[in-house]
Design a protein around this motif. Sequence first.
Motif, PDB file in Angstrom:
ATOM      1  N   VAL A  48       0.841  -1.199   0.000  1.00  0.00           N
ATOM      2  CA  VAL A  48       0.000   0.000   0.000  1.00  0.00           C
ATOM      3  C   VAL A  48       0.879   1.253   0.000  1.00  0.00           C
ATOM      4  N   ALA A  49       1.932   1.251   0.819  1.00  0.00           N
ATOM      5  CA  ALA A  49       2.825   2.411   0.885  1.00  0.00           C
ATOM      6  C   ALA A  49       3.530   2.650  -0.448  1.00  0.00           C
ATOM      7  N   ALA A  50       3.880   1.568  -1.152  1.00  0.00           N
ATOM      8  CA  ALA A  50       4.567   1.712  -2.436  1.00  0.00           C
ATOM      9  C   ALA A  50       3.629   2.232  -3.520  1.00  0.00           C
ATOM     10  N   TRP A  51       2.392   1.755  -3.527  1.00  0.00           N
ATOM     11  CA  TRP A  51       1.439   2.162  -4.548  1.00  0.00           C
ATOM     12  C   TRP A  51       0.856   3.549  -4.287  1.00  0.00           C
ATOM     13  N   PHE A  52       0.813   3.940  -3.025  1.00  0.00           N
ATOM     14  CA  PHE A  52       0.225   5.234  -2.662  1.00  0.00           C
ATOM     15  C   PHE A  52       1.211   5.986  -1.761  1.00  0.00           C
ATOM     16  N   PRO A  53       2.302   6.490  -2.350  1.00  0.00           N
ATOM     17  CA  PRO A  53       3.396   7.068  -1.551  1.00  0.00           C
ATOM     18  C   PRO A  53       3.016   8.312  -0.761  1.00  0.00           C
ATOM     19  N   THR A  54       1.908   8.959  -1.115  1.00  0.00           N
ATOM     20  CA  THR A  54       1.509  10.143  -0.346  1.00  0.00           C
ATOM     21  C   THR A  54       0.646   9.777   0.858  1.00  0.00           C
ATOM     22  N   SER A  55       0.288   8.506   0.988  1.00  0.00           N
ATOM     23  CA  SER A  55      -0.532   8.068   2.123  1.00  0.00           C
ATOM     24  C   SER A  55       0.360   7.683   3.301  1.00  0.00           C
ATOM     25  N   SER A  56      -0.108   7.965   4.496  1.00  0.00           N
ATOM     26  CA  SER A  56       0.609   7.538   5.702  1.00  0.00           C
ATOM     27  C   SER A  56       0.114   6.145   6.088  1.00  0.00           C
ATOM     28  N   VAL A  57       1.059   5.227   6.293  1.00  0.00           N
ATOM     29  CA  VAL A  57       0.728   3.822   6.548  1.00  0.00           C
ATOM     30  C   VAL A  57       1.461   3.366   7.802  1.00  0.00           C
ATOM     31  N   ALA A  58       0.770   2.612   8.640  1.00  0.00           N
ATOM     32  CA  ALA A  58       1.384   2.091   9.863  1.00  0.00           C
ATOM     33  C   ALA A  58       1.040   0.621  10.042  1.00  0.00           C
ATOM     34  N   VAL A  59       1.946  -0.103  10.688  1.00  0.00           N
ATOM     35  CA  VAL A  59       1.703  -1.466  11.155  1.00  0.00           C
ATOM     36  C   VAL A  59       1.717  -1.434  12.676  1.00  0.00           C
ATOM     37  N   LEU A  60       0.682  -1.982  13.287  1.00  0.00           N
ATOM     38  CA  LEU A  60       0.621  -2.094  14.742  1.00  0.00           C
ATOM     39  C   LEU A  60       0.781  -3.561  15.115  1.00  0.00           C
ATOM     40  N   GLU A  61       1.823  -3.874  15.863  1.00  0.00           N
ATOM     41  CA  GLU A  61       2.103  -5.245  16.276  1.00  0.00           C
ATOM     42  C   GLU A  61       2.210  -5.293  17.796  1.00  0.00           C
ATOM     43  N   ARG A  62       1.459  -6.186  18.409  1.00  0.00           N
ATOM     44  CA  ARG A  62       1.430  -6.222  19.872  1.00  0.00           C
ATOM     45  C   ARG A  62       2.714  -6.781  20.475  1.00  0.00           C
ATOM     46  N   ALA A  63       3.421  -7.648  19.745  1.00  0.00           N
ATOM     47  CA  ALA A  63       4.669  -8.221  20.251  1.00  0.00           C
ATOM     48  C   ALA A  63       5.801  -7.201  20.128  1.00  0.00           C
ATOM     49  N   ASP A  64       6.956  -7.565  20.649  1.00  0.00           N
ATOM     50  CA  ASP A  64       8.116  -6.675  20.597  1.00  0.00           C
ATOM     51  C   ASP A  64       8.958  -6.891  19.349  1.00  0.00           C
ATOM     52  N   ALA A  65       8.467  -7.724  18.431  1.00  0.00           N
ATOM     53  CA  ALA A  65       9.177  -7.979  17.179  1.00  0.00           C
ATOM     54  C   ALA A  65       8.161  -8.366  16.117  1.00  0.00           C
ATOM     55  N   ARG A  69      11.685  -3.438   2.938  1.00  0.00           N
ATOM     56  CA  ARG A  69      10.618  -2.836   2.139  1.00  0.00           C
ATOM     57  C   ARG A  69       9.623  -2.052   2.994  1.00  0.00           C
ATOM     58  N   LEU A  70       9.720  -2.187   4.303  1.00  0.00           N
ATOM     59  CA  LEU A  70       8.846  -1.425   5.201  1.00  0.00           C
ATOM     60  C   LEU A  70       9.405  -0.040   5.507  1.00  0.00           C
ATOM     61  N   ALA A  71      10.415   0.378   4.756  1.00  0.00           N
ATOM     62  CA  ALA A  71      11.076   1.655   5.042  1.00  0.00           C
ATOM     63  C   ALA A  71      10.097   2.829   5.025  1.00  0.00           C
ATOM     64  N   GLY A  72       9.057   2.766   4.201  1.00  0.00           N
ATOM     65  CA  GLY A  72       8.095   3.860   4.129  1.00  0.00           C
ATOM     66  C   GLY A  72       6.896   3.690   5.035  1.00  0.00           C
ATOM     67  N   VAL A  73       6.979   2.719   5.951  1.00  0.00           N
ATOM     68  CA  VAL A  73       5.858   2.402   6.837  1.00  0.00           C
ATOM     69  C   VAL A  73       6.274   2.653   8.284  1.00  0.00           C
ATOM     70  N   ASP A  74       5.374   3.232   9.063  1.00  0.00           N
ATOM     71  CA  ASP A  74       5.633   3.431  10.492  1.00  0.00           C
ATOM     72  C   ASP A  74       5.290   2.137  11.228  1.00  0.00           C
ATOM     73  N   VAL A  75       6.299   1.415  11.683  1.00  0.00           N
ATOM     74  CA  VAL A  75       6.093   0.147  12.384  1.00  0.00           C
ATOM     75  C   VAL A  75       6.111   0.414  13.882  1.00  0.00           C
ATOM     76  N   ARG A  76       5.002   0.100  14.543  1.00  0.00           N
ATOM     77  CA  ARG A  76       4.888   0.337  15.985  1.00  0.00           C
ATOM     78  C   ARG A  76       4.787  -1.008  16.703  1.00  0.00           C
TER      79      ARG A  76
END
Length: 365
Positions: free
Chosen positions: A30-47, A158-165
């Motif tokens: 999604v981040a690659a196809w829509f570079p002007t959109s803000s994208v995040a991944v929320l993961e409950r674990a520490d990795a 490839r997640l460089a453009g994604v905010d991983v939390r």
Amino acid sequence: MGVRSVLIMVAYDVVVIGGGYYGCFVAYQVAAWFPTSSVAVLERADALFTRASGANRGQLHQGYAYSADLELAAQCARGSAVFAEQFPGAVGAGTSTVFGVHRDSEISPDGYREFCRDLGLPLAPWPSRDFGPDVVASFQSVERTFDNARLAAIMVERLAGVDVRLGHGVNRVVPRDDGSHDLVMADGTVITAGVVYNATFADINPLHDRSCFPRVPLRTEVFLHFLVGVPDSCHDAGLVVIRGPFASLMPSNAGHVLAATGLRTMATSDTESLSEYVDPGQIDKTYAEAVRECSGYLPALLDSVYQGHSIGTRVVFTDTRTGGTTSRAMPLTDFAGITNYHVVVGGKVPCLVEVLEPVLAVVRR
């Protein structure tokens, strides 16, 4: 006087809940196809890539083993080819795999040949010497594996453009009047998302319960795999008995993996810990029983050496009309009429691309 919690508001155009292979794949695409959109991944674990993704044994299924589910087999046949193109650095060399048709199998040798031909899967006759006397025909193919660690590293790049939390477990999803959603964390923090993809695999329904959303007809299958050292005669080969008393000895990066029908048990989708379903004190006994059960049609087990075990899970989708189940990958877009909320039911790793077009179609609109 009590202290009132302060809600820290953060907003994204797209949020993917769940940091496994499917969730991260959706996010970076999604981040690659829509570079002007803000994208995040929320993961409950520490990795990232824990639980089901972390327990994956790296088998690049091409569809040979799924003659009972033609749609799944077709997904694997298509997906494995695209997977090899998208992640060439993670794909291993081909491994000779022999599929045996047991006398009690639900498919005949001719039926299996036809199944593989229809999917374009190469197949060659093979002597049945690697199996017990109840295997009436066998066929050789070439299956491939992938390196879990390398695949994870490629995805992280490839997640460089994604905010991983990390450490961000979503407690509930609250729809807003404007069609967006508030994602409420366990600590009270709120993250707002224009579009939400729930890719939490076994935790899809627990999150729905907490959010008062309808349940998805899913159930979790928890399974036990044994790692074994096999004789030199089959060191570089895989052996699978199909559509009857299922059993397989497949090579992986950590050794051969023994899987069998008797090593699986059904459990609820609410599990926090997979290990609770296996009694450590019973491992040796269970392995001995598996060898006794399977060595009649996989004689190599009699000369194999136990090297360890792993516990894994898969989520299967239940057809409420027929009661049948499948582990196909599928996106449930516009789930239950909830605007901008979508469920991604993950499947086999090679089938990642199956969810891509429906996911991108949602964001385009």
